[in-house]
Scaffold this motif. Structure first.
Motif, PDB file in Angstrom:
ATOM      1  N   ASP A 199       0.838  -1.203   0.000  1.00 38.07           N
ATOM      2  CA  ASP A 199       0.000   0.000   0.000  1.00 38.07           C
ATOM      3  C   ASP A 199       0.871   1.250   0.000  1.00 38.07           C
ATOM      4  O   ASP A 199       1.966   1.278   0.572  1.00 38.07           O
ATOM      5  N   ALA A 200       0.372   2.308  -0.642  1.00 32.41           N
ATOM      6  CA  ALA A 200       1.093   3.573  -0.652  1.00 32.41           C
ATOM      7  C   ALA A 200       1.131   4.158   0.758  1.00 32.41           C
ATOM      8  O   ALA A 200       0.201   3.980   1.550  1.00 32.41           O
ATOM      9  N   THR A 201       2.227   4.833   1.078  1.00 29.85           N
ATOM     10  CA  THR A 201       2.348   5.501   2.377  1.00 29.85           C
ATOM     11  C   THR A 201       1.406   6.701   2.427  1.00 29.85           C
ATOM     12  O   THR A 201       1.273   7.428   1.446  1.00 29.85           O
ATOM     13  N   SER A 202       0.765   6.901   3.558  1.00 26.43           N
ATOM     14  CA  SER A 202      -0.152   8.035   3.689  1.00 26.43           C
ATOM     15  C   SER A 202      -0.132   8.536   5.129  1.00 26.43           C
ATOM     16  O   SER A 202      -0.389   7.767   6.057  1.00 26.43           O
ATOM     17  N   TYR A 203       0.211   9.823   5.304  1.00 30.10           N
ATOM     18  CA  TYR A 203       0.208  10.437   6.631  1.00 30.10           C
ATOM     19  C   TYR A 203      -1.005  11.347   6.774  1.00 30.10           C
ATOM     20  O   TYR A 203      -1.313  12.129   5.874  1.00 30.10           O
ATOM     21  N   PRO A 204      -1.672  11.309   7.933  1.00 27.44           N
ATOM     22  CA  PRO A 204      -2.839  12.173   8.158  1.00 27.44           C
ATOM     23  C   PRO A 204      -2.425  13.579   8.572  1.00 27.44           C
ATOM     24  O   PRO A 204      -1.258  13.841   8.886  1.00 27.44           O
ATOM     25  N   PHE A 205      -3.386  14.492   8.572  1.00 17.90           N
ATOM     26  CA  PHE A 205      -3.209  15.814   9.171  1.00 17.90           C
ATOM     27  C   PHE A 205      -3.500  15.625  10.648  1.00 17.90           C
ATOM     28  O   PHE A 205      -4.658  15.572  11.063  1.00 17.90           O
TER      29      PHE A 205
END
Length: 305
Positions: free
Chosen positions: A52-58
């Protein structure tokens, strides 16, 4: 037909029947076993799953204060400009942060931009992470957050996996407290910049240049000081050698100063904090009698007021 001959024929018939039975029945069983093994092999061969692609939240947290949404600022690979439009969730997060910082003047927001080693950095900053953090900081400021309450950083993160050509949320946030010696740190930064200003050298007749890593570090320091100090500005002064007429050189020096000014504005320094001018050939730092001396005189100097 004799008894022996009949016996022999009977034996031959029995043998032929046995061969026929084996070929028709056992070979079919063998084929079924082969087919079964093939099907089992097919079931065992499972293509590897793409990570899965890396994804950081706000995400904002400080004591009892917390705000988090899965959206964030997104960037294309090798780009310092975030993708628009931003989601309403990010807008709500910025408003929440604005209110929290205005109510807590001793707090700061530390913005860290992430980047991958293989990306191309065409900005004025030492790395794309810092350039991305600076773009986000500028957007915060445009929404009413004080630049004095922001800090920007860059961090290499090679295992950040993009979605196609897009990095999802390569920006992290941490709320901290203003350093007790912040004033002394600013004074030390000012002294450093004044003692060792940013100097850009140009070829004869040219008004453009590519920055070195050392020059990019100086841009980052100038940007930091201008963000933190109210009323601060930087002076961009263009210089030339004495080749050609003074009128031409005054114009060329201003073109070089304007190039540097436009470069700084493009990379997030407010135009209101930049003063540009030209001294043409009037302030040489080396002899114009040699090419080496003339090359040192063809320069633009960026320092603080």
């Amino acid at each position: 037909m004799t008894r022996n001959l009949r016996y022999l024929l009977s034996m031959i018939i029995v043998i032929l029947a046995g061969i026929y039975f084996y070929l028709s029945c056992c070979s079919e069983c063998g084929n079924q076993m082969v087919d079964s093994d093939t099907e089992a092999a097919k079931e065992e061969i499972v293509p590897p799953k793409e990570p899965d692609a890396t994804s950081y939240p706000f995400s904002l947290k400080d004591g009892d204060y917390a705000f988090e949404v899965q959206d964030n600022f997104n960037f294309n690979l090798s780009s310092a400009s975030f993708l628009t439009p931003l989601s309403d969730n990010v807008g709500n997060g910025i408003e929440s942060l604005k209110s929290y910082l205005s109510e807590n003047a001793d707090k700061v927001i530390n913005i860290t931009g992430l980047y991958k080693g293989g990306e191309t950095n065409n900005t004025a900053f030492p790395n794309l992470g810092l350039a991305r953090a600076n773009q986000v900081k500028n957007y915060f400021v445009s929404k009413g957050i004080s630049s004095a309450q922001t800090n920007t950083f860059g961090r290499l993160m090679d295992d950040f996996l993009p979605l196609d050509n897009t990095l999802l949320g390569p920006i992290t946030y941490e709320i901290g407290t203003q350093a007790e010696d912040a004033g002394n740190q600013l004074k030390a930064l000012y002294d450093e910049i004044k003692a060792n200003p940013l100097v850009l050298y140009f070829n004869t007749g040219e008004a453009a240049i590519n920055l070195t890593p050392e020059q990019r570090e100086k841009v980052a320091k100038i940007t930091k000081y201008l963000d933190k100090m109210d009323g601060a500005a930087c002076n961009v002064v263009g210089h030339t050698d004495n080749t050609g007429s003074r009128t031409t050189n005054i114009r060329l020096g201003l073109e070089r100063a304007d190039f540097a000014m436009a470069y700084l504005i493009k990379n997030g320094i407010s135009a209101s904090k930049i003063n540009s001018s030209s001294k043409g050939p009037d302030s040489p730092i080396a002899t114009n009698a040699t090419e080496e001396g003339r090359s040192k005189n063809r320069r633009t100097v960026v320092t603080l007021n």
